[in-house]
Design a protein around this motif. Structure first.
Motif, PDB file in Angstrom:
ATOM      1  N   UNK A   1       0.639  -5.231  13.972  1.00 51.73           N
ATOM      2  CA  UNK A   1       0.043  -6.483  14.462  1.00 51.73           C
ATOM      3  C   UNK A   1      -0.184  -7.422  13.288  1.00 51.73           C
ATOM      4  N   UNK A   2       0.071  -8.683  13.501  1.00 47.82           N
ATOM      5  CA  UNK A   2      -0.194  -9.619  12.402  1.00 47.82           C
ATOM      6  C   UNK A   2      -0.458 -11.028  12.884  1.00 47.82           C
ATOM      7  N   UNK A   3      -1.212 -11.760  12.066  1.00 44.61           N
ATOM      8  CA  UNK A   3      -1.416 -13.186  12.309  1.00 44.61           C
ATOM      9  C   UNK A   3      -0.783 -13.971  11.162  1.00 44.61           C
ATOM     10  N   UNK A   4      -0.204 -13.259  10.201  1.00 45.36           N
ATOM     11  CA  UNK A   4       0.309 -13.949   9.012  1.00 45.36           C
ATOM     12  C   UNK A   4       1.769 -14.345   9.189  1.00 45.36           C
ATOM     13  N   UNK A   5       2.232 -15.183   8.286  1.00 44.30           N
ATOM     14  CA  UNK A   5       3.637 -15.592   8.335  1.00 44.30           C
ATOM     15  C   UNK A   5       4.298 -15.208   7.011  1.00 44.30           C
ATOM     16  N   UNK A   6       3.891 -14.040   6.519  1.00 41.38           N
ATOM     17  CA  UNK A   6       4.389 -13.609   5.197  1.00 41.38           C
ATOM     18  C   UNK A   6       5.661 -12.771   5.297  1.00 41.38           C
ATOM     19  N   UNK A   7       6.131 -12.543   6.509  1.00 37.88           N
ATOM     20  CA  UNK A   7       7.359 -11.755   6.670  1.00 37.88           C
ATOM     21  C   UNK A   7       7.057 -10.322   7.063  1.00 37.88           C
TER      22      UNK A   7
ATOM     23  N   UNK B   1      -6.451  -2.200 -10.224  1.00 35.29           N
ATOM     24  CA  UNK B   1      -5.679  -3.067  -9.331  1.00 35.29           C
ATOM     25  C   UNK B   1      -4.605  -2.263  -8.620  1.00 35.29           C
ATOM     26  N   UNK B   2      -4.434  -2.543  -7.343  1.00 34.05           N
ATOM     27  CA  UNK B   2      -3.366  -1.900  -6.568  1.00 34.05           C
ATOM     28  C   UNK B   2      -2.618  -3.003  -5.822  1.00 34.05           C
ATOM     29  N   UNK B   3      -1.302  -2.979  -5.918  1.00 37.98           N
ATOM     30  CA  UNK B   3      -0.502  -3.975  -5.209  1.00 37.98           C
ATOM     31  C   UNK B   3      -0.422  -3.591  -3.729  1.00 37.98           C
ATOM     32  N   UNK B   4      -0.891  -4.483  -2.860  1.00 38.71           N
ATOM     33  CA  UNK B   4      -0.874  -4.197  -1.416  1.00 38.71           C
ATOM     34  C   UNK B   4      -0.112  -5.293  -0.660  1.00 38.71           C
ATOM     35  N   UNK B   5       0.865  -5.877  -1.325  1.00 35.56           N
ATOM     36  CA  UNK B   5       1.586  -7.020  -0.737  1.00 35.56           C
ATOM     37  C   UNK B   5       2.188  -6.698   0.631  1.00 35.56           C
ATOM     38  N   UNK B   6       2.670  -5.458   0.816  1.00 31.60           N
ATOM     39  CA  UNK B   6       3.338  -5.121   2.092  1.00 31.60           C
ATOM     40  C   UNK B   6       2.330  -4.956   3.225  1.00 31.60           C
ATOM     41  N   UNK B   7       1.121  -4.529   2.881  1.00 33.88           N
ATOM     42  CA  UNK B   7       0.078  -4.366   3.899  1.00 33.88           C
ATOM     43  C   UNK B   7      -0.530  -5.728   4.272  1.00 33.88           C
ATOM     44  N   UNK B   8      -0.557  -6.601   3.279  1.00 35.57           N
ATOM     45  CA  UNK B   8      -1.070  -7.969   3.525  1.00 35.57           C
ATOM     46  C   UNK B   8      -0.242  -8.666   4.608  1.00 35.57           C
ATOM     47  N   UNK B   9       1.048  -8.343   4.670  1.00 35.69           N
ATOM     48  CA  UNK B   9       1.930  -8.986   5.648  1.00 35.69           C
ATOM     49  C   UNK B   9       1.515  -8.681   7.090  1.00 35.69           C
ATOM     50  N   UNK B  10       0.784  -7.573   7.259  1.00 38.28           N
ATOM     51  CA  UNK B  10       0.288  -7.267   8.611  1.00 38.28           C
ATOM     52  C   UNK B  10      -1.245  -7.182   8.612  1.00 38.28           C
ATOM     53  N   UNK B  11      -1.827  -8.107   7.836  1.00 36.53           N
ATOM     54  CA  UNK B  11      -3.287  -8.314   7.843  1.00 36.53           C
ATOM     55  C   UNK B  11      -4.098  -7.121   7.346  1.00 36.53           C
ATOM     56  N   UNK B  12      -3.475  -6.226   6.608  1.00 34.47           N
ATOM     57  CA  UNK B  12      -4.211  -5.054   6.122  1.00 34.47           C
ATOM     58  C   UNK B  12      -4.571  -5.204   4.653  1.00 34.47           C
ATOM     59  N   UNK B  13      -5.649  -4.539   4.265  1.00 35.10           N
ATOM     60  CA  UNK B  13      -6.068  -4.615   2.867  1.00 35.10           C
ATOM     61  C   UNK B  13      -6.552  -3.258   2.376  1.00 35.10           C
TER      62      UNK B  13
END
Ligand code: CIR
Length: 253
Positions: A18-24, A233-245
């Motif tokens: 599920x996502x509200x973002x437009x990050x792909x 620091x942990x890179x979470x770019x792929x989780x950010x795409x579906x509103x996760x952190x």
């Protein structure tokens, strides 16, 4: 202090999260690597990490935080407000029974996603959101009271979950962005403000004195460091795409 964490490996179906973002769309291989890095960070903070296998039936199942609220006295199995996520709780419940003598549950019509719940000592702030409703929050508060804990509600305007925009870092320090910076309920804390252009960094986690933050948010990193914390620091770019952190990716106890 925490001793354990439960995580779930991302499934291939994460691309349908599920996502509200437009990050792909998340890159699955990259998500797996980032998830491993997240596990390593938790271990570096001294946690024993219980790793559940991927479950392709549930695209968002790597966000285990939303399946249960863990307290010193009991575990409370949630009832996610998102229909596609309801079944995620089943397996987590079985795992938690191994660790908690008391396992309570939230029932319909109540819905709760614990991404909406922030603990400050034995008090729990519960966000009323599109996913967590009044009945769910009332059930949580009544269970907390049974075991000598307390809860109160906070109405959300824009954010997905309460902890999308706020994180308690112990010692009265609260990271906050957007709609939460001026919330009367939070003015008793020392607020570490996160700028709008770095709002994703407000979803960080305190783990035994270290604060794990998402990679790529330099202003937030500096502010949290200035407050006296060691940072990972942990890179979470792929989780950010579906509103996760970061908080969503584990249950810590
Ligand atoms: C969802 O919309 O449910 C997932 N894509 C993201 C869940 C994030 N969880 C959290 O903030 N605790």
């Amino acid at each position: 202090m925490f001793t354990n964490a439960i995580v779930r490996i991302p499934c291939e179906n994460i691309i349908n999260g599920l996502t509200t973002s437009s990050l792909g769309i998340p890159n699955y291989e990259k998500a797996l690597l980032q998830h491993q890095d997240y596990i390593n960070a938790l271990k570096k903070c001294g946690l024993e990490v219980i790793i559940l296998p991927a479950d392709n039936n549930f695209p968002d199942s790597t966000f285990v935080e939303d399946t249960a609220l863990l307290t010193k006295h009991c575990a409370i199995i949630s009832n996610p407000g998102a229909y596609s996520r309801k079944g995620e709780v089943k397996e987590v419940k079985n795992v938690l029974k191994e660790f908690f003598e008391i396992v309570e549950e939230i029932n319909d019509p109540g819905t709760v996603e614990p991404g909406d719940i922030m603990a400050v000592g034995s008090h729990y702030y519960i966000g009323l959101s599109k996913r967590t409703n009044e009945s769910g929050a009332a059930q949580i508060i009544s269970i907390l009271r049974k075991y000598g804990m307390t809860g109160s509600t906070i109405k959300l305007k824009e954010m997905l979950h309460l902890k999308t925009g706020v994180a308690y870092l112990e010692n009265n320090n609260l990271v906050a962005c957007g709609e939460f910076i001026n919330k009367p309920e939070f003015q008793k804390f020392n607020i570490i403000e996160i700028d709008d252009d770095e709002s994703y960094a407000a979803n960080c986690i305190w783990v035994n004195g270290t604060v794990i933050i998402p990679k790529g948010y330099p202003k937030s990193k500096a502010s949290i460091q200035d407050a006296g914390y060691g940072i990972r620091e942990v890179d979470t770019s792929e989780f950010k795409k579906i509103d996760g952190g970061l908080s969503c990716l584990s249950l810590r106890f």
